[in-house]
Motif scaffolding. Sequence first.
Motif, PDB file in Angstrom:
ATOM      1  N   THR A  55       0.822  -1.210   0.000  1.00  0.00           N
ATOM      2  CA  THR A  55       0.000   0.000   0.000  1.00  0.00           C
ATOM      3  C   THR A  55       0.858   1.264   0.000  1.00  0.00           C
ATOM      4  N   GLN A  58       2.411   1.657  -3.394  1.00  0.00           N
ATOM      5  CA  GLN A  58       1.378   2.120  -4.321  1.00  0.00           C
ATOM      6  C   GLN A  58       1.116   3.612  -4.118  1.00  0.00           C
ATOM      7  N   GLN A  59       1.192   4.071  -2.882  1.00  0.00           N
ATOM      8  CA  GLN A  59       1.028   5.495  -2.599  1.00  0.00           C
ATOM      9  C   GLN A  59       2.145   6.304  -3.260  1.00  0.00           C
ATOM     10  N   ARG A  61       3.787   5.467  -5.933  1.00  0.00           N
ATOM     11  CA  ARG A  61       3.508   5.428  -7.381  1.00  0.00           C
ATOM     12  C   ARG A  61       2.429   6.448  -7.753  1.00  0.00           C
ATOM     13  N   GLU A  62       1.363   6.490  -6.965  1.00  0.00           N
ATOM     14  CA  GLU A  62       0.284   7.436  -7.227  1.00  0.00           C
ATOM     15  C   GLU A  62       0.751   8.881  -7.037  1.00  0.00           C
ATOM     16  N   LEU A  63       1.634   9.100  -6.091  1.00  0.00           N
ATOM     17  CA  LEU A  63       2.182  10.435  -5.864  1.00  0.00           C
ATOM     18  C   LEU A  63       2.988  10.899  -7.081  1.00  0.00           C
ATOM     19  N   ILE A  65       2.598   9.904 -10.170  1.00  0.00           N
ATOM     20  CA  ILE A  65       1.659  10.149 -11.278  1.00  0.00           C
ATOM     21  C   ILE A  65       0.916  11.468 -11.056  1.00  0.00           C
ATOM     22  N   ALA A  66       0.407  11.682  -9.842  1.00  0.00           N
ATOM     23  CA  ALA A  66      -0.389  12.878  -9.562  1.00  0.00           C
ATOM     24  C   ALA A  66       0.425  14.158  -9.643  1.00  0.00           C
ATOM     25  N   GLY A 129       4.033   5.986 -13.959  1.00  0.00           N
ATOM     26  CA  GLY A 129       3.712   4.897 -13.053  1.00  0.00           C
ATOM     27  C   GLY A 129       4.664   3.718 -13.130  1.00  0.00           C
TER      28      GLY A 129
END
Length: 171
Positions: A55, A58-59, A61-63, A65-66, A129
């Motif tokens: 998790t 994944q955070q 990775r999302e950071l 991308i965002a 990503g």
Amino acid sequence: MVFRQSRVGGQRGFTLVELMVAIAVIGIVSVGTIPLFMTFLRAMQTRGASQELVTVLQQARELAIARNTDYRVEIEPDNNRLRFVRTSDNVVWTGPGTDAQGYRRLVNQTRLTCRKPEPPSFITFNPLGSAGGGTITVQNAQGTSSLNVVVSPSGRIRQCGPTAANCTQCP
């Protein structure tokens, strides 16, 4: 006058010997199952901590991308902690669950025991990503159970059992 019988319907209670035998059987069964339960409990603690690591990765990775920038995950096995760092200017990300330096620790006193690629390389996520790839091993505090968390070059993050002592990737 009404007389009541002390034994209703001819039933009688258990004898002391019968109660002792029942307690002995329960004790023998308990002694046999406690080690199995402890092994199960330690394995579940390791699984929970590795799921938490999935998790957290994944955070990161999302950071990336965002925010449309590269973020690397710096893992310190010696201090059992990790943090996210923006690669363009080395700014540490701080947020929920981190201390003032951006570090966070896993639950259940689990340990991050090894990592590939070896230091000083880190797992880095780019704005698309994808990642540099790598493997992190999560081990319980007793050292009896471990799981690998694998980050593929495409950015996919998954957990699997340890396939070798040297942190090899999932099959």
